[in-house]
Design a protein around this motif. Sequence first.
Motif, short mmCIF file in Angstrom:
data_model
loop_
_atom_site.label_atom_id
_atom_site.label_comp_id
_atom_site.label_asym_id
_atom_site.label_seq_id
_atom_site.Cartn_x
_atom_site.Cartn_y
_atom_site.Cartn_z
N ARG A 159 -11.22 73.24 64.11
CA ARG A 159 -11.44 71.82 63.77
C ARG A 159 -11.54 70.95 65.01
N ASN A 160 -11.20 71.50 66.14
CA ASN A 160 -11.02 70.63 67.32
C ASN A 160 -12.16 70.67 68.32
N HIS A 247 -9.58 64.79 59.73
CA HIS A 247 -8.97 65.97 60.39
C HIS A 247 -9.78 66.38 61.61
N GLN A 250 -9.41 63.63 64.35
CA GLN A 250 -8.09 63.64 65.00
C GLN A 250 -7.95 64.85 65.92
N GLN A 251 -8.30 66.01 65.40
CA GLN A 251 -8.09 67.23 66.20
C GLN A 251 -9.07 67.32 67.37
#
Length: 344
Positions: A159-160, A247, A250-251
């Motif tokens: 996710r990052n 999500h 943020q990540q």
Amino acid sequence: MFENKERTDLGKLGEFGLIKHLTSHFKIQHESSIKGIGDDAAVLNFKNKQVLISTDLLLEGIHFDLSYVPLMHLGYKAVQVNLSDIYAMNGVATQITVSIGLSSKFPLEAVEEIYKGIELACNKFNIDLIGGDTSSSKQGLVISVTSIGYADKKEVCYRNGAQEGDLLCVSGDLGGAYVGLQILEREKQIFIENPQIQPDLEGKDYIIERQLKPEGRRDIVDLLAQMKIKPTAMIDVSDGLASEILHICQQSEVGCTIYEDKLPIDPMTYETGRELGLDPTVCALNGGEDYELLFTIKQSDYDKLKNDVDITVIGHMTDKNSGCKMISKSNVVHELKAQGWNAF
Ligand code: ADP
Ligand code: MG
């Protein structure tokens, strides 16, 4: 639910008899499954791949309502929603374990229905059932599915990984499962008030299916590989688009801008939402349970997927300080908020 059908008491088979009865016809198909059901632990061998594991717990009355969810669909959906997490890592799903807690209200025939659904999902998505656990429960039905899969180290999508300038894409369409659920809830209320009235689901097949029979998007993982696109970040849409976007933002430590007029909404979702007094955009943003894939790609990959009808570019990633925004059809800027379903 099973009043008119044959009822075989689970006590008749005993725990081991039940496990054998339910699982003996499942076949092992993957080379990586060295040992499946029948020992103290399953044995897997993924050679030099990275192993992906994801698990979900589903409780009657919290995650599903047996007054309108057929047991076969429940088994199917329990597997699908779990496989979806492996696909969201850009992985190949290969095995599952299934654990169930059964109260005395469930006869063998009911459990068989659940396993029919599990088997259907396994066959369709080429998954080995390699174990699980079986217990009685004081009240209600409990199902927990764990999926296992693999990917090359360089193919795994976290996710990052999203970066400023990346395009934000989503597969399929959104909001249908939520609107389908509203229809099922409405018909349930009508039935409670007047059991003579048959449910009216006429013409609502697509959204009812979206709710009762979701499918993990393995086809999108395959498609992206064929197109030689590796998403920079990916997540599946289980809680709602807005929540999943946040999500990733943020990540990945980025912001984003999405456009209301780009959100893919099926006409049946749109019209039924309106009929029920719901804003289709809100259904798409916050509905959840769509099990589509939300991912970011580099701008240079845009030409590879721009003609695919099953993937929609809904916005782009910006710098972190710009926040997460949606530009409405009337050009008003809204801040994206997570109103996804919260377990607590
Ligand atoms: P243990 O006593 O080691 O927990 P069990 O008797 O519970 O073993 O299970 C025997 C075998 O059946 C194991 O391989 C287990 O993974 C499998 N199994 C048990 N319950 C289920 C289930 N509900 N679905 C699939 N496999 C199961
Ligand atoms: Mg056990």
